[in-house]
Design a protein around this motif. Structure first.
Motif, PDB file in Angstrom:
ATOM      1  N   CYS A  75      30.505 -19.086 -99.865  1.00 12.88           N
ATOM      2  CA  CYS A  75      31.359 -19.460 -98.742  1.00 12.88           C
ATOM      3  C   CYS A  75      32.698 -19.970 -99.257  1.00 12.88           C
ATOM      4  N   ASP A 179      40.686 -16.711 -90.970  1.00 13.35           N
ATOM      5  CA  ASP A 179      39.291 -16.920 -90.601  1.00 13.35           C
ATOM      6  C   ASP A 179      38.475 -17.308 -91.837  1.00 13.35           C
ATOM      7  N   LEU A 181      34.971 -18.174 -91.423  1.00 11.39           N
ATOM      8  CA  LEU A 181      33.618 -17.708 -91.144  1.00 11.39           C
ATOM      9  C   LEU A 181      33.626 -16.725 -89.995  1.00 11.39           C
ATOM     10  N   LEU A 197      35.941 -17.983 -86.948  1.00 12.16           N
ATOM     11  CA  LEU A 197      36.413 -19.367 -86.864  1.00 12.16           C
ATOM     12  C   LEU A 197      37.398 -19.620 -88.001  1.00 12.16           C
ATOM     13  N   HIS A 199      39.899 -21.591 -90.720  1.00 11.60           N
ATOM     14  CA  HIS A 199      39.693 -22.687 -91.670  1.00 11.60           C
ATOM     15  C   HIS A 199      40.106 -24.031 -91.094  1.00 11.60           C
ATOM     16  N   VAL A 202      37.892 -25.347 -88.155  1.00  9.14           N
ATOM     17  CA  VAL A 202      36.562 -25.823 -88.545  1.00  9.14           C
ATOM     18  C   VAL A 202      36.670 -27.168 -89.253  1.00  9.14           C
ATOM     19  N   ALA A 230      26.391 -22.340 -86.399  1.00  4.26           N
ATOM     20  CA  ALA A 230      27.549 -23.234 -86.348  1.00  4.26           C
ATOM     21  C   ALA A 230      27.120 -24.672 -86.566  1.00  4.26           C
ATOM     22  N   ALA A 234      29.433 -24.702 -89.697  1.00  2.55           N
ATOM     23  CA  ALA A 234      30.713 -25.128 -89.122  1.00  2.55           C
ATOM     24  C   ALA A 234      30.682 -26.576 -88.657  1.00  2.55           C
ATOM     25  N   ASN A 235      29.561 -27.260 -88.891  1.00  2.00           N
ATOM     26  CA  ASN A 235      29.439 -28.643 -88.428  1.00  2.00           C
ATOM     27  C   ASN A 235      28.952 -29.533 -89.568  1.00  2.00           C
ATOM     28  N   THR A 325      29.079 -22.121 -80.571  1.00  2.00           N
ATOM     29  CA  THR A 325      29.647 -21.501 -81.767  1.00  2.00           C
ATOM     30  C   THR A 325      31.132 -21.244 -81.573  1.00  2.00           C
ATOM     31  N   CYS A 328      33.727 -24.053 -82.506  1.00  2.00           N
ATOM     32  CA  CYS A 328      33.547 -24.606 -83.856  1.00  2.00           C
ATOM     33  C   CYS A 328      32.370 -25.560 -83.899  1.00  2.00           C
ATOM     34  N   THR A 382      37.475 -20.239 -81.110  1.00  2.00           N
ATOM     35  CA  THR A 382      37.694 -18.920 -81.686  1.00  2.00           C
ATOM     36  C   THR A 382      38.826 -18.180 -80.963  1.00  2.00           C
TER      37      THR A 382
END
Length: 537
Positions: A75, A179, A181, A197, A199, A202, A230, A234-235, A325, A328, A382
């Motif tokens: 990632c 983006d 993700l 999503l 950078h 997020v 997410a 993303a969390n 999602t 974010c 998004t």
């Protein structure tokens, strides 16, 4: 309050933390313990491997991996070379995987040879040559046999042969607005939707989520939910790393393993769901003192489920959340220091940078403050679906940039978000909207009820009738009449169930979510039987 990091991309974030606290533990997982310095070095090597394979800015790197250090390596590495990480569900069947690969347009795919019951090596070989399948040299297999003769590239070999990524010319690495993700999420359509999503969105949103939890660099955050959600990628992951804290990662959720990890690693925060919290408390090895280190974290669910999680886990500062999602992960979170009952009764105010409004279902016009309506969100959202799901963008987003969540909610007197239910789940009884969540909450308050779920069934006279299912507590006797009397004492007449039936257990997805469609079908069948003269059993 913590100081927000300066970094606005995933890779830069770990480099920043590595420059400040290189020896601080960033990750604890089945593969070992890793400092922020370790993760920076590992990501640089993985980025070098991707770059050597021809991955460049705008490309996509697929991750068919469980919660392990290589997921995080890749990632971070994807952003280092300007690419996007595309996590794929490790629950995917072969046919589901075929759709994801065709839709994602990957330059490189990194997959575990096996995970659980899934033989991904066999799946990838069976799908070879189909649309979207990367060529064998760019399909990297993790944990493959040393003499694997499939023609796929061994991930370990690709990494061992690579040099750490050297500094790239300006513009080749990811920037804040690129983006980070592309997450695939299930929803109202039959096929998963591709949600990109950015950078900065997020990282900034996740930092704010961590602030609501009261996270500091001293915290250890347990995550057993998958990183391809997410909720994880993303969390939990960026909320932890933006605070210089430690992420304690389980490859999959198992209640006994979660208890052991909390006790062993002195976890102070937990990302949990109602089914997970319940499984922990019911596990034979559960002892509340074993969880004594827990303080904060996040969960979803009804007020009763929230209170049960706080009590069972002992996480006195647990936060209630709302989001998707597309937003974010979360767009509303309660503060950890609020009184318990306030946290239980709402999902908190909108996070900084998130704008939430409620509109009338029919007209689309904003409703008066406090009035229930459909929630729409703008801000860290998004920019629109990609792949096959891009066709849904016009329907999913308003002209002024709001994401249509499809959820009913309202603001309470304090301006906090109160979730009422999905649009398709709302029951229209005699012309009045009834939230299943409200009726379920009343039923759960009865001492004989372990769990409850409510659906609407077509009715000629009232439009819909309210059909309730309950799981009795162990040792309790199901008594529909007693439950109806209980509901009549606590809820308005129009919210009273028309029928209540017992179940041994609720139908749940592999993610622990209620399969409401299955209950709806069961209710329809029982309603037809009742109309034909059957009696409640």
């Amino acid at each position: 309050m913590s100081a927000a990091p300066l970094a606005r991309t995933f890779f830069e974030l770990v480099l920043e933390q590595a420059s400040h606290v290189p020896q601080s533990t960033a990750l604890i997982c089945a593969q070992g313990r890793y400092s922020y310095g370790d993760l920076a070095r590992r990501a640089a090597r993985a980025a070098g491997a991707l770059h050597a394979a021809g991955v460049r800015k705008g490309d996509r790197v697929g991750l068919l991996l469980a919660n392990r250090v290589e997921w995080i390596d890749l990632c971070l590495a994807a952003g280092a070379v300007g690419a996007m990480a595309v996590p794929l569900s490790t629950w995917s069947t072969r046919s589901e995987l075929a759709f994801l690969l065709q839709d994602a347009g990957l330059s490189v795919l990194v997959a575990q040879a096996r995970f659980g019951e899934h033989d991904f090596r066999a799946d990838l070989l069976a799908l070879r040559g189909q649309p979207g399948m990367p060529e064998p040299a760019k399909t990297w297999l993790l944990d493959a046999e040393p003499k694997d003769d499939s023609g796929l590239t061994r991930y370990e070999a690709a990494i061992e042969q690579a040099e750490p990524l050297p500094p790239l010319p300006p513009g080749e690495s990811a920037s804040a607005g690129d983006d980070a993700l592309v997450l695939y999420t299930s929803g109202s359509t039959s096929a998963p939707k591709a949600v990109p999503l950015r950078h900065y969105a997020v990282l900034e949103n996740a930092f704010n989520i961590g602030e609501r939890q009261g996270l500091t660099a001293a915290d250890r955050v347990l995550l057993a939910s998958p990183l391809f959600w997410a909720f994880g990628g993303a969390n939990a992951l960026p909320a932890t790393f933006t605070h210089g804290a430690t992420l304690v990662l389980l490859e999959k959720f198992e209640a006994g393993a979660a208890i052991a990890a909390i006790e062993r690693d002195r976890c102070t925060a937990i990302y949990t769901l109602p089914a997970m919290s319940s499984a922990i408390v019911r596990h034979p090895e559960y002892r509340k003192p074993r969880l004594a280190s827990l303080r904060t974290g996040v969960t979803i669910g009804s007020a009763e489920e929230f209170l049960a999680a706080v009590e069972g886990l002992g996480a006195s500062e647990l936060c209630n959340i709302y989001g998707a999602t597309e937003t974010c992960g979360n767009c509303a979170v309660t503060w950890h220091h609020w009184p318990l009952q306030r946290r239980a009764q709402c999902q908190g105010p909108a996070l900084p940078g998130q704008d939430i409004r409620f509109v009338d279902e029919a007209s689309g016009s904003p409703v008066a403050p406090g009035t229930p309506g459909l929630a729409e969100v703008r801000g860290y959202v998004t920019a629109g679906y990609q792949g096959a799901s891009a066709a849904q963008n016009e329907k999913a987003f308003t002209a002024d940039g709001y994401y249509r969540t499809g959820d009913f909610g309202r603001f309470n007197a304090d301006g906090d978000f109160v979730f009422l239910g999905r649009s398709g789940e709302m029951i229209k009884r005699a012309g009045i909207n009834v939230s299943p969540a409200e009726v379920e909450a009343v039923l759960r308050r009865h001492p004989a009820v372990e769990d409850a779920a409510v659906v609407g069934v077509p009715d000629k006279e009232r439009g819909e009738c309210i059909f309730a299912f309950v799981v009795p507590r162990p040792g309790s006797v199901f008594d529909a009449s007693e439950l109806l009397r209980h509901c009549a004492a606590e809820a308005s007449k129009y919210k009273l169930p028309d029928h209540i039936e017992p179940l041994a257990g609720m139908p749940l997805t592999v993610t622990g979510k209620l399969q409401r469609r299955e209950l709806k079908q069961r209710a329809l069948e029982r309603a037809r039987a009742l109309a034909a003269g059957a009696t409640l059993s």
